[in-house]
Design a protein around this motif. Structure first.
Motif, PDB file in Angstrom:
ATOM      1  N   GLY A  37       1.988  -4.578  52.362  1.00  0.00           N
ATOM      2  CA  GLY A  37       2.093  -5.870  51.712  1.00  0.00           C
ATOM      3  C   GLY A  37       0.791  -6.652  51.650  1.00  0.00           C
ATOM      4  O   GLY A  37      -0.277  -6.145  51.993  1.00  0.00           O
ATOM      5  N   LEU A  38       0.908  -7.898  51.217  1.00  0.00           N
ATOM      6  CA  LEU A  38      -0.244  -8.783  51.064  1.00  0.00           C
ATOM      7  C   LEU A  38       0.110 -10.201  51.478  1.00  0.00           C
ATOM      8  O   LEU A  38       1.254 -10.625  51.358  1.00  0.00           O
ATOM      9  CB  LEU A  38      -0.688  -8.844  49.591  1.00  0.00           C
ATOM     10  CG  LEU A  38      -1.358  -7.634  48.981  1.00  0.00           C
ATOM     11  CD1 LEU A  38      -1.533  -7.840  47.477  1.00  0.00           C
ATOM     12  CD2 LEU A  38      -2.693  -7.374  49.639  1.00  0.00           C
ATOM     13  N   GLN A  39      -0.904 -10.929  51.924  1.00  0.00           N
ATOM     14  CA  GLN A  39      -0.740 -12.355  52.187  1.00  0.00           C
ATOM     15  C   GLN A  39      -0.714 -13.100  50.860  1.00  0.00           C
ATOM     16  O   GLN A  39      -1.211 -12.615  49.839  1.00  0.00           O
ATOM     17  CB  GLN A  39      -1.889 -12.882  53.038  1.00  0.00           C
ATOM     18  CG  GLN A  39      -1.883 -12.389  54.459  1.00  0.00           C
ATOM     19  CD  GLN A  39      -3.002 -13.025  55.272  1.00  0.00           C
ATOM     20  OE1 GLN A  39      -3.652 -13.972  54.850  1.00  0.00           O
ATOM     21  NE2 GLN A  39      -3.218 -12.484  56.457  1.00  0.00           N
ATOM     22  N   VAL A  40      -0.158 -14.291  50.884  1.00  0.00           N
ATOM     23  CA  VAL A  40      -0.030 -15.115  49.681  1.00  0.00           C
ATOM     24  C   VAL A  40      -1.377 -15.300  48.992  1.00  0.00           C
ATOM     25  O   VAL A  40      -1.486 -15.152  47.774  1.00  0.00           O
ATOM     26  CB  VAL A  40       0.591 -16.491  50.026  1.00  0.00           C
ATOM     27  CG1 VAL A  40       0.583 -17.410  48.823  1.00  0.00           C
ATOM     28  CG2 VAL A  40       1.999 -16.314  50.544  1.00  0.00           C
ATOM     29  N   GLY A  41      -2.408 -15.609  49.757  1.00  0.00           N
ATOM     30  CA  GLY A  41      -3.737 -15.834  49.175  1.00  0.00           C
ATOM     31  C   GLY A  41      -4.265 -14.621  48.431  1.00  0.00           C
ATOM     32  O   GLY A  41      -4.875 -14.752  47.368  1.00  0.00           O
ATOM     33  N   ALA A  42      -4.014 -13.442  48.971  1.00  0.00           N
ATOM     34  CA  ALA A  42      -4.479 -12.214  48.322  1.00  0.00           C
ATOM     35  C   ALA A  42      -3.730 -11.965  47.024  1.00  0.00           C
ATOM     36  O   ALA A  42      -4.320 -11.532  46.026  1.00  0.00           O
ATOM     37  CB  ALA A  42      -4.328 -11.027  49.269  1.00  0.00           C
ATOM     38  N   GLY A  65      16.244 -10.306  46.465  1.00  0.00           N
ATOM     39  CA  GLY A  65      16.196  -9.184  47.405  1.00  0.00           C
ATOM     40  C   GLY A  65      15.133  -8.147  47.089  1.00  0.00           C
ATOM     41  O   GLY A  65      15.124  -7.069  47.675  1.00  0.00           O
ATOM     42  N   LEU A  66      14.215  -8.469  46.174  1.00  0.00           N
ATOM     43  CA  LEU A  66      13.210  -7.490  45.753  1.00  0.00           C
ATOM     44  C   LEU A  66      11.962  -7.467  46.621  1.00  0.00           C
ATOM     45  O   LEU A  66      11.213  -6.485  46.593  1.00  0.00           O
ATOM     46  CB  LEU A  66      12.814  -7.754  44.302  1.00  0.00           C
ATOM     47  CG  LEU A  66      13.915  -7.465  43.284  1.00  0.00           C
ATOM     48  CD1 LEU A  66      13.520  -8.009  41.922  1.00  0.00           C
ATOM     49  CD2 LEU A  66      14.189  -5.966  43.224  1.00  0.00           C
ATOM     50  N   ILE A  67      11.716  -8.539  47.358  1.00  0.00           N
ATOM     51  CA  ILE A  67      10.563  -8.571  48.256  1.00  0.00           C
ATOM     52  C   ILE A  67      10.999  -9.050  49.630  1.00  0.00           C
ATOM     53  O   ILE A  67      12.046  -9.684  49.778  1.00  0.00           O
ATOM     54  CB  ILE A  67       9.406  -9.451  47.710  1.00  0.00           C
ATOM     55  CG1 ILE A  67       9.835 -10.909  47.597  1.00  0.00           C
ATOM     56  CG2 ILE A  67       8.878  -8.899  46.401  1.00  0.00           C
ATOM     57  CD1 ILE A  67       8.682 -11.850  47.266  1.00  0.00           C
ATOM     58  N   ILE A  68      10.164  -8.735  50.606  1.00  0.00           N
ATOM     59  CA  ILE A  68      10.420  -9.118  51.994  1.00  0.00           C
ATOM     60  C   ILE A  68       9.251  -9.966  52.470  1.00  0.00           C
ATOM     61  O   ILE A  68       8.089  -9.615  52.237  1.00  0.00           O
ATOM     62  CB  ILE A  68      10.555  -7.862  52.883  1.00  0.00           C
ATOM     63  CG1 ILE A  68      11.720  -6.994  52.395  1.00  0.00           C
ATOM     64  CG2 ILE A  68      10.711  -8.238  54.345  1.00  0.00           C
ATOM     65  CD1 ILE A  68      11.720  -5.598  52.979  1.00  0.00           C
ATOM     66  N   ALA A  69       9.566 -11.069  53.125  1.00  0.00           N
ATOM     67  CA  ALA A  69       8.547 -11.946  53.710  1.00  0.00           C
ATOM     68  C   ALA A  69       8.572 -11.736  55.219  1.00  0.00           C
ATOM     69  O   ALA A  69       9.596 -11.930  55.859  1.00  0.00           O
ATOM     70  CB  ALA A  69       8.842 -13.395  53.366  1.00  0.00           C
ATOM     71  N   ALA A  70       7.440 -11.339  55.779  1.00  0.00           N
ATOM     72  CA  ALA A  70       7.355 -11.078  57.217  1.00  0.00           C
ATOM     73  C   ALA A  70       6.265 -11.947  57.824  1.00  0.00           C
ATOM     74  O   ALA A  70       5.090 -11.840  57.437  1.00  0.00           O
ATOM     75  CB  ALA A  70       7.058  -9.607  57.477  1.00  0.00           C
ATOM     76  N   PRO A  71       6.620 -12.821  58.768  1.00  0.00           N
ATOM     77  CA  PRO A  71       5.606 -13.636  59.430  1.00  0.00           C
ATOM     78  C   PRO A  71       4.617 -12.754  60.202  1.00  0.00           C
ATOM     79  O   PRO A  71       5.003 -11.764  60.809  1.00  0.00           O
ATOM     80  CB  PRO A  71       6.401 -14.504  60.389  1.00  0.00           C
ATOM     81  CG  PRO A  71       7.831 -14.352  60.013  1.00  0.00           C
ATOM     82  CD  PRO A  71       7.960 -13.070  59.277  1.00  0.00           C
ATOM     83  N   ASN A  72       3.351 -13.129  60.125  1.00  0.00           N
ATOM     84  CA  ASN A  72       2.292 -12.416  60.840  1.00  0.00           C
ATOM     85  C   ASN A  72       1.333 -13.477  61.362  1.00  0.00           C
ATOM     86  O   ASN A  72       0.366 -13.821  60.691  1.00  0.00           O
ATOM     87  CB  ASN A  72       1.601 -11.421  59.903  1.00  0.00           C
ATOM     88  CG  ASN A  72       0.562 -10.593  60.620  1.00  0.00           C
ATOM     89  OD1 ASN A  72       0.490 -10.582  61.846  1.00  0.00           O
ATOM     90  ND2 ASN A  72      -0.248  -9.881  59.856  1.00  0.00           N
ATOM     91  N   ILE A  77       3.327 -12.186  55.253  1.00  0.00           N
ATOM     92  CA  ILE A  77       2.999 -10.991  54.486  1.00  0.00           C
ATOM     93  C   ILE A  77       4.192 -10.674  53.590  1.00  0.00           C
ATOM     94  O   ILE A  77       5.320 -10.545  54.067  1.00  0.00           O
ATOM     95  CB  ILE A  77       2.719  -9.778  55.412  1.00  0.00           C
ATOM     96  CG1 ILE A  77       1.618 -10.107  56.427  1.00  0.00           C
ATOM     97  CG2 ILE A  77       2.397  -8.531  54.594  1.00  0.00           C
ATOM     98  CD1 ILE A  77       0.260 -10.360  55.828  1.00  0.00           C
ATOM     99  N   TYR A  78       3.935 -10.537  52.301  1.00  0.00           N
ATOM    100  CA  TYR A  78       4.980 -10.185  51.349  1.00  0.00           C
ATOM    101  C   TYR A  78       4.818  -8.722  50.971  1.00  0.00           C
ATOM    102  O   TYR A  78       3.711  -8.255  50.708  1.00  0.00           O
ATOM    103  CB  TYR A  78       4.887 -11.055  50.088  1.00  0.00           C
ATOM    104  CG  TYR A  78       5.354 -12.466  50.336  1.00  0.00           C
ATOM    105  CD1 TYR A  78       6.694 -12.801  50.191  1.00  0.00           C
ATOM    106  CD2 TYR A  78       4.465 -13.457  50.732  1.00  0.00           C
ATOM    107  CE1 TYR A  78       7.141 -14.097  50.429  1.00  0.00           C
ATOM    108  CE2 TYR A  78       4.901 -14.756  50.966  1.00  0.00           C
ATOM    109  CZ  TYR A  78       6.239 -15.056  50.819  1.00  0.00           C
ATOM    110  OH  TYR A  78       6.676 -16.331  51.061  1.00  0.00           O
ATOM    111  N   SER A  79       5.941  -8.018  50.953  1.00  0.00           N
ATOM    112  CA  SER A  79       5.926  -6.619  50.541  1.00  0.00           C
ATOM    113  C   SER A  79       7.142  -6.342  49.677  1.00  0.00           C
ATOM    114  O   SER A  79       8.149  -7.054  49.743  1.00  0.00           O
ATOM    115  CB  SER A  79       5.896  -5.689  51.752  1.00  0.00           C
ATOM    116  OG  SER A  79       7.031  -5.909  52.561  1.00  0.00           O
ATOM    117  N   ALA A  80       7.040  -5.306  48.874  1.00  0.00           N
ATOM    118  CA  ALA A  80       8.167  -4.903  48.035  1.00  0.00           C
ATOM    119  C   ALA A  80       9.279  -4.374  48.929  1.00  0.00           C
ATOM    120  O   ALA A  80       9.020  -3.728  49.947  1.00  0.00           O
ATOM    121  CB  ALA A  80       7.721  -3.824  47.056  1.00  0.00           C
ATOM    122  N   ASN A  81      10.497  -4.659  48.558  1.00  0.00           N
ATOM    123  CA  ASN A  81      11.661  -4.105  49.248  1.00  0.00           C
ATOM    124  C   ASN A  81      11.979  -2.785  48.547  1.00  0.00           C
ATOM    125  O   ASN A  81      12.697  -2.758  47.546  1.00  0.00           O
ATOM    126  CB  ASN A  81      12.834  -5.082  49.185  1.00  0.00           C
ATOM    127  CG  ASN A  81      14.041  -4.575  49.931  1.00  0.00           C
ATOM    128  OD1 ASN A  81      14.157  -3.402  50.230  1.00  0.00           O
ATOM    129  ND2 ASN A  81      14.958  -5.474  50.227  1.00  0.00           N
TER     130      ASN A  81
END
Length: 126
Positions: A37-42, A65-72, A77-81
């Protein structure tokens, strides 16, 4: 496997979310990046989006439900589901060719295998 009304609702939600140019671009970028995944800024930098605009679209993709948000730490960090993406593809192709095995349901795999096979053959003969 029989489709349920819940499957249909999920497919409609995903397709509606992807039926917008910016959201489709975000989703495709995250699929390309992979599970890390990527951070919002990226994401904003790569797609030249304002943070407020990006935030709205990320929320829509997450709700579908297409992406997952994971705190880091402080970042998210957002990634495709990928499970949801595969589920949508399965839903759309479930009754392809009257349910029998056909080349259209596995269209992307043979291309990859043929390319790798052709490359290996060239290396062996060279």
């Amino acid at each position: 496997m029989e489709m349920t009304s819940n499957d249909t609702k999920q497919a409609l939600s995903a397709l509606a979310a992807l039926a917008q140019e910016t959201r489709l671009a975000i989703f495709r970028l995250l699929v390309e990046i992979g599970p890390e995944g990527l951070q919002v800024g990226a994401i904003a930098d790569r797609l030249s989006l304002a943070n407020a605009t990006l935030s709205f679209h990320l929320k829509e993709l997450a709700n579908a439900g297409l992406i997952i948000a994971a705190p880091n730490g402080r970042a998210i960090i957002y990634s495709a589901n990928f499970a949801a993406m595969t589920g949508l593809i399965d839903y759309l192709t479930q009754n392809c060719c009257a349910g029998s095995v056909c080349s259209t349901t596995i269209a992307c795999k043979p291309k990859v295998l043929k390319t790798a096979s052709a490359t290996n053959t060239k290396r062996k003969t060279a």
